[in-house]
Design a protein around this motif. Sequence first.
Motif, PDB file in Angstrom:
ATOM      1  N   THR A  66       0.862  -1.181   0.000  1.00  0.00           N
ATOM      2  CA  THR A  66       0.000   0.000   0.000  1.00  0.00           C
ATOM      3  C   THR A  66       0.899   1.232   0.000  1.00  0.00           C
ATOM      4  O   THR A  66       2.094   1.141   0.316  1.00  0.00           O
ATOM      5  N   GLY A  67       0.308   2.361  -0.321  1.00  0.00           N
ATOM      6  CA  GLY A  67       1.061   3.608  -0.288  1.00  0.00           C
ATOM      7  C   GLY A  67       1.607   3.887   1.104  1.00  0.00           C
ATOM      8  O   GLY A  67       2.754   4.317   1.261  1.00  0.00           O
ATOM      9  N   GLU A  72       6.253   3.961   4.859  1.00  0.00           N
ATOM     10  CA  GLU A  72       6.904   3.470   6.079  1.00  0.00           C
ATOM     11  C   GLU A  72       8.252   2.821   5.745  1.00  0.00           C
ATOM     12  O   GLU A  72       9.257   3.057   6.412  1.00  0.00           O
ATOM     13  N   LEU A  73       8.282   2.008   4.689  1.00  0.00           N
ATOM     14  CA  LEU A  73       9.520   1.361   4.254  1.00  0.00           C
ATOM     15  C   LEU A  73      10.538   2.399   3.775  1.00  0.00           C
ATOM     16  O   LEU A  73      11.727   2.322   4.113  1.00  0.00           O
ATOM     17  N   ALA A  74      10.084   3.362   2.992  1.00  0.00           N
ATOM     18  CA  ALA A  74      10.977   4.374   2.419  1.00  0.00           C
ATOM     19  C   ALA A  74      11.616   5.239   3.505  1.00  0.00           C
ATOM     20  O   ALA A  74      12.763   5.668   3.359  1.00  0.00           O
ATOM     21  N   GLN A  75      10.885   5.470   4.582  1.00  0.00           N
ATOM     22  CA  GLN A  75      11.419   6.299   5.665  1.00  0.00           C
ATOM     23  C   GLN A  75      12.628   5.656   6.345  1.00  0.00           C
ATOM     24  O   GLN A  75      13.412   6.347   6.977  1.00  0.00           O
ATOM     25  N   ILE A  86      10.484  -2.461  11.769  1.00  0.00           N
ATOM     26  CA  ILE A  86       9.115  -2.382  11.228  1.00  0.00           C
ATOM     27  C   ILE A  86       8.689  -3.711  10.605  1.00  0.00           C
ATOM     28  O   ILE A  86       7.677  -3.782   9.922  1.00  0.00           O
ATOM     29  N   GLU A  87       9.498  -4.725  10.857  1.00  0.00           N
ATOM     30  CA  GLU A  87       9.212  -6.094  10.407  1.00  0.00           C
ATOM     31  C   GLU A  87       8.982  -6.171   8.895  1.00  0.00           C
ATOM     32  O   GLU A  87       8.018  -6.768   8.415  1.00  0.00           O
ATOM     33  N   ALA A  88       9.918  -5.576   8.171  1.00  0.00           N
ATOM     34  CA  ALA A  88       9.830  -5.603   6.707  1.00  0.00           C
ATOM     35  C   ALA A  88      10.070  -7.013   6.196  1.00  0.00           C
ATOM     36  O   ALA A  88      10.996  -7.691   6.625  1.00  0.00           O
ATOM     37  N   LYS A  89       9.208  -7.424   5.300  1.00  0.00           N
ATOM     38  CA  LYS A  89       9.337  -8.755   4.705  1.00  0.00           C
ATOM     39  C   LYS A  89      10.355  -8.687   3.562  1.00  0.00           C
ATOM     40  O   LYS A  89      10.666  -7.633   3.050  1.00  0.00           O
ATOM     41  N   ASP A  90      10.832  -9.854   3.174  1.00  0.00           N
ATOM     42  CA  ASP A  90      11.840  -9.941   2.120  1.00  0.00           C
ATOM     43  C   ASP A  90      11.376  -9.264   0.826  1.00  0.00           C
ATOM     44  O   ASP A  90      12.118  -8.495   0.219  1.00  0.00           O
ATOM     45  N   ILE A  93      11.496  -5.486   1.072  1.00  0.00           N
ATOM     46  CA  ILE A  93      12.857  -4.960   0.979  1.00  0.00           C
ATOM     47  C   ILE A  93      13.323  -4.970  -0.472  1.00  0.00           C
ATOM     48  O   ILE A  93      13.916  -3.996  -0.959  1.00  0.00           O
ATOM     49  N   GLN A  94      13.013  -6.034  -1.184  1.00  0.00           N
ATOM     50  CA  GLN A  94      13.386  -6.117  -2.604  1.00  0.00           C
ATOM     51  C   GLN A  94      12.638  -5.057  -3.424  1.00  0.00           C
ATOM     52  O   GLN A  94      13.200  -4.444  -4.322  1.00  0.00           O
ATOM     53  N   PHE A  95      11.370  -4.873  -3.094  1.00  0.00           N
ATOM     54  CA  PHE A  95      10.571  -3.870  -3.798  1.00  0.00           C
ATOM     55  C   PHE A  95      11.124  -2.470  -3.531  1.00  0.00           C
ATOM     56  O   PHE A  95      11.246  -1.652  -4.447  1.00  0.00           O
ATOM     57  N   LEU A  96      11.476  -2.195  -2.287  1.00  0.00           N
ATOM     58  CA  LEU A  96      12.049  -0.903  -1.920  1.00  0.00           C
ATOM     59  C   LEU A  96      13.337  -0.660  -2.702  1.00  0.00           C
ATOM     60  O   LEU A  96      13.553   0.435  -3.235  1.00  0.00           O
ATOM     61  N   LYS A  97      14.171  -1.678  -2.814  1.00  0.00           N
ATOM     62  CA  LYS A  97      15.424  -1.549  -3.577  1.00  0.00           C
ATOM     63  C   LYS A  97      15.119  -1.290  -5.057  1.00  0.00           C
ATOM     64  O   LYS A  97      15.765  -0.458  -5.683  1.00  0.00           O
ATOM     65  N   LEU A  98      14.134  -2.001  -5.600  1.00  0.00           N
ATOM     66  CA  LEU A  98      13.745  -1.797  -6.997  1.00  0.00           C
ATOM     67  C   LEU A  98      13.328  -0.346  -7.233  1.00  0.00           C
ATOM     68  O   LEU A  98      13.770   0.295  -8.197  1.00  0.00           O
TER      69      LEU A  98
END
Length: 158
Positions: A66-67, A72-75, A86-90, A93-98
Amino acid sequence: MRSKLKLSFVPVVFLSFLVSVNSINAQDITDEDLMKYAVLDQVIDLMKKDLSAEVNNLIRNQEGMTGQRYKELAQTKGDETKLAEIEAKDYEIQFLKLIDDLKDERTEAIKLVNQELATKMVGDRGKTYKSIKSALGSNPDVKARYEEISASISSETP
């Protein structure tokens, strides 16, 4: 006492020189120069908006994302400790890197386009671009002319 007076006088004279040079440059800026600058500005803005739309589209189409979660991940800025907190799932994390890689790649391309267009703007290696950029921050007359020209271009652009 006399030497102190001379030393304090030098910065005032130098500042006056800079102001006069700056105003001469501002007077030399033509409407055609401002038009080219405005077009360049709009091209860069469109490229930034396109990147933003592409990122939003990827977030919207990523299953389980979700947006709000992306924000939250980007922060975390990719910090592993913060991602763990924040208990980021694998896959997150891959999506954030992409997304980060896409942003970096496109931001670099935008910078290159801006630099290339600015340096070739009038064939003077970017001197006019720099003069306009400086004048827009310090000269209300140039800024008013620019805003009028920019608005007229914006109204013509579909």
